[in-house]
Design a protein around this motif. Structure first.
Motif, PDB file in Angstrom:
ATOM      1  N   PHE A 120       0.915  -1.143  -0.348  1.00 43.99           N
ATOM      2  CA  PHE A 120      -0.179  -0.262  -0.468  1.00 43.99           C
ATOM      3  C   PHE A 120       0.663   1.373   0.246  1.00 43.99           C
ATOM      4  CE2 PHE A 120      -2.609  -3.221   1.776  1.00 43.99           C
ATOM      5  CZ  PHE A 120      -3.689  -3.138   1.375  1.00 43.99           C
ATOM      6  N   ALA A 121       0.264   2.154  -0.398  1.00 44.31           N
ATOM      7  CA  ALA A 121       1.094   3.809  -0.771  1.00 44.31           C
ATOM      8  C   ALA A 121       1.553   4.047   0.817  1.00 44.31           C
ATOM      9  CB  ALA A 121       0.526   4.786  -1.840  1.00 44.31           C
ATOM     10  N   GLU A 122       0.535   4.123   1.580  1.00 44.58           N
ATOM     11  CA  GLU A 122       0.565   4.278   3.259  1.00 44.58           C
ATOM     12  C   GLU A 122      -0.793   2.994   4.224  1.00 44.58           C
ATOM     13  OE1 GLU A 122      -2.249   7.175   5.867  1.00 44.58           O
ATOM     14  OE2 GLU A 122      -2.402   7.217   3.721  1.00 44.58           O
ATOM     15  N   SER A 123       0.503   2.982   5.084  1.00 42.20           N
ATOM     16  CA  SER A 123       0.086   1.991   5.817  1.00 42.20           C
ATOM     17  C   SER A 123      -0.245   2.652   7.444  1.00 42.20           C
ATOM     18  CB  SER A 123       0.867   0.517   5.494  1.00 42.20           C
ATOM     19  OG  SER A 123       2.620   1.021   5.959  1.00 42.20           O
ATOM     20  N   HIS A 124      -0.960   1.679   8.182  1.00 42.50           N
ATOM     21  CA  HIS A 124      -0.342   1.570   9.834  1.00 42.50           C
ATOM     22  C   HIS A 124      -0.778   0.880  10.604  1.00 42.50           C
ATOM     23  CE1 HIS A 124      -0.939   6.549   8.644  1.00 42.50           C
ATOM     24  NE2 HIS A 124      -1.670   6.028   7.780  1.00 42.50           N
ATOM     25  N   TRP A 125       0.096   1.501  11.668  1.00 42.01           N
ATOM     26  CA  TRP A 125      -0.565  -0.053  12.732  1.00 42.01           C
ATOM     27  C   TRP A 125       0.283   0.437  14.213  1.00 42.01           C
ATOM     28  CZ3 TRP A 125       2.527  -2.187  17.061  1.00 42.01           C
ATOM     29  CH2 TRP A 125       0.863  -3.895  17.355  1.00 42.01           C
ATOM     30  N   ASP A 126      -0.358   0.524  14.868  1.00 45.68           N
ATOM     31  CA  ASP A 126      -0.379   0.646  16.654  1.00 45.68           C
ATOM     32  C   ASP A 126      -0.497  -0.677  17.008  1.00 45.68           C
ATOM     33  OD1 ASP A 126      -0.567   1.903  18.950  1.00 45.68           O
ATOM     34  OD2 ASP A 126       0.116   3.465  18.116  1.00 45.68           O
ATOM     35  N   PRO A 127       0.002  -0.674  18.229  1.00 45.96           N
ATOM     36  CA  PRO A 127      -0.400  -1.728  19.424  1.00 45.96           C
ATOM     37  C   PRO A 127      -1.618  -1.251  19.856  1.00 45.96           C
ATOM     38  CG  PRO A 127       2.144  -0.850  20.215  1.00 45.96           C
ATOM     39  CD  PRO A 127       1.456   0.058  19.028  1.00 45.96           C
TER      40      PRO A 127
END
Length: 281
Positions: free
Chosen positions: A148-155
């Protein structure tokens, strides 16, 4: 109610949707078909029932028995397949000589994966991860988000958070707000995955996970998923796919978990529907 085709046995023309609609793909990680259908039939999923054609799930077979395998296929255009004899035309397909499931209504892309194909068509592609295969903490955990052009993850999005889905939606809302053009938003929902005991009222860690806590986690998701539908139909019409990547066992035939060839793992719920602009205000 979701509109358009998408009931079993019908074929949707995706060539009229790609380019004119924002696109949403939600994978409810580990959700079992039997639990999803039971809750829908009992009126315990009001938001999903409003969206799904006829208010019910389609029964389909997953392309993989665990998250990485299933998502590698799904993000290449191989969505869960109707659980009846085919062939079944696909919504999306990479250009591939001899494909037997590419039909006139299939949107064909010249890329190795769906996010890449949609990017070529002018979409901004956004991944909001959930389970560990999307955490970007290791090379393996970065492989799928890297499409993906933009990806996010956080606990806060992960399997141990009782408010994971709310945190994921807030992230998605921020990401989409920054984009002017068409968006392909993918959300891997971790709430159904073990541990899920904390979604069942009165349960403690000692109770452990169960089919009942799995169901409670799905009810938690249903309470909030309307925000995603509203987000992806606010600026232009939207098209959504909501499905499981695979199921999971809670003691059936002695099995627990997934990455096994059992009916409760291979059989998954699936729904696809269009959304009119502003329908989910």
């Amino acid at each position: 109610m979701g509109t358009g085709a998408g009931e079993e046995g019908t074929v949707r023309d995706m060539n009229g949707i790609v380019g004119s609609h924002d696109l949403l793909l939600v994978t409810l990680d580990t959700l079992r078909y039997d639990v999803a259908e039971e809750l829908a039939g009992a009126g315990r999923l009001p938001n999903l029932a409003r969206a799904l054609p006829g208010g019910r799930w389609q029964r389909r077979h997953s392309p993989g028995s665990f998250t990485y395998a299933a998502h590698a296929a799904i993000l290449a255009g191989f969505l869960p397949t109707p659980a009846e004899p085919g062939p079944h035309p696909r919504l999306f397909a990479a250009a591939f000589p001899g494909s037997e499931t590419t039909a006139g209504g299939t949107w064909v892309f010249d890329a190795p994966d769906l996010p890449g194909g949609l990017a070529q068509a002018g979409y901004h592609t956004v991944c909001v991860g959930g389970v560990g295969f999307f955490n970007k903490l290791t090379p393996l955990g970065a492989a799928l988000p890297g499409l993906f052009a933009e990806s996010h993850w956080d606990p806060a999005f992960g399997v141990t958070s009782p408010t994971s889905f709310e945190a994921q939606i807030e992230c998605a809302e921020r990401a989409v707000a920054r984009v002017d053009g068409p968006v392909f938003l993918f959300v891997n929902v971790s709430a159904l995955h073990q541990p899920n005991w904390f979604h069942l009222p009165g349960a403690t860690r000692e109770h452990g996970d169960s089919r009942e806590s799995h169901a409670a986690a799905l009810e938690y998701v249903d309470r909030h998923i309307g925000r995603l539908f509203a987000l992806m139909s606010a600026r232009r019409p939207g098209f959504a796919i909501v499905c499981s990547d695979h199921g999971t066992a809670y003691g059936e035939d002695g099995y627990t978990g997934h990455r096994i060839g059992h009916e409760v793992v291979w059989t998954v719920p699936y729904g696809e529907f269009t959304m009119e602009r502003g329908q989910w205000r």
